[in-house]
Write an enzyme that holds these catalytic residues in place. Sequence first.
Site, short mmCIF file in Angstrom:
data_model
loop_
_atom_site.label_atom_id
_atom_site.label_comp_id
_atom_site.label_asym_id
_atom_site.label_seq_id
_atom_site.Cartn_x
_atom_site.Cartn_y
_atom_site.Cartn_z
N HIS A 139 0.84 -1.39 0.08
CA HIS A 139 -0.19 -0.10 -0.04
C HIS A 139 1.04 1.43 0.04
O HIS A 139 0.68 2.09 -0.76
CB HIS A 139 -1.05 -0.07 1.32
CG HIS A 139 -1.61 1.35 1.40
ND1 HIS A 139 -2.93 1.50 1.01
CD2 HIS A 139 -1.51 2.47 2.13
CE1 HIS A 139 -3.21 2.61 1.18
NE2 HIS A 139 -2.70 3.35 1.78
N GLU A 140 1.74 1.13 0.68
CA GLU A 140 2.75 2.57 0.81
C GLU A 140 3.51 2.53 -0.50
O GLU A 140 3.82 3.71 -0.86
CB GLU A 140 3.76 2.49 2.03
CG GLU A 140 3.13 2.23 3.33
CD GLU A 140 1.84 3.35 3.60
OE1 GLU A 140 2.13 4.65 3.14
OE2 GLU A 140 0.82 3.22 4.37
N HIS A 165 1.75 4.40 -2.87
CA HIS A 165 1.82 6.04 -2.67
C HIS A 165 2.85 6.55 -3.50
O HIS A 165 2.85 7.46 -4.19
CB HIS A 165 1.91 6.31 -1.16
CG HIS A 165 0.44 6.41 -0.70
ND1 HIS A 165 -0.54 6.85 -1.23
CD2 HIS A 165 0.20 5.80 0.53
CE1 HIS A 165 -1.76 6.53 -0.21
NE2 HIS A 165 -1.19 6.09 0.77
N HIS A 203 3.19 9.22 -6.72
CA HIS A 203 3.84 10.10 -6.81
C HIS A 203 4.60 10.25 -8.19
O HIS A 203 4.74 11.15 -8.97
CB HIS A 203 5.04 10.23 -5.54
CG HIS A 203 5.71 11.36 -5.47
ND1 HIS A 203 6.31 11.83 -4.49
CD2 HIS A 203 5.74 12.77 -6.38
CE1 HIS A 203 6.94 12.90 -4.48
NE2 HIS A 203 6.38 13.46 -5.68
#
Length: 226
Positions: free
Chosen positions: A97-98, A101, A105
């Site tokens: 999940h991280e 991100h 980006h």
Amino acid sequence: MSSVLYLLIIVAFGLSVWAQFKVKGTFNKWSESPAFSGMTGAEVARRILDANGLHDVPVEPVPGKLTDHYDPVARAVRLSESVYYSNSIAAVSVAAHECGHALQHRDAYGFLVLRHKMFPVVNFASGVAPLLLLAGFLFQALNLLALGILFFSAAVAFQVVTLPVEFNASNRAKDILVRQGFIRNTEERGVSKVLNAAAFTYVAATLVAVMQLLYYISIFFGQSDE
């Protein structure tokens, strides 16, 4: 009308508290189930980032539990120790999940870009809004109350924009974990449970903020009619 909204706020707060317990319980449950790949959260994150050309994005351990996050300023994926060193389904889910991100980006994902642009304004507004609202209530000053509502609205908008960012990161995580073979198809249920529980905390927090905003607006119009 205000009393109804006040009741809804209480219900929303209750959901928010329940969501926090739910995400902790779900994480703990699936932390006991190792993913078949045997890879830790840190290893999964590194593989995902490298496979997507993000070799310069470090994966770093941070203290605490459920403190995992992607730092867009430092361009770093930071994982709590219970995720960084664990090979559980919960750990690889959060790690992916991280990384979602980080991929947002890289891709300049619209809602993430908007969220970053809003942050400086919202950071200021979140600090000022409570003071303006309190002053407006104490002195029955409609101008201060209106300004407080305006600043609080910015904070609410930020939370609303956060929702698609989080859901998109989770969708990316699920797809990557299956496509790159980090989990079996039979483990998808566990991944979904972990990520959905985490997402619901954002939904509940946003619901609380929206209810509060509506409550403040109702008070403003109630005072202006007096």
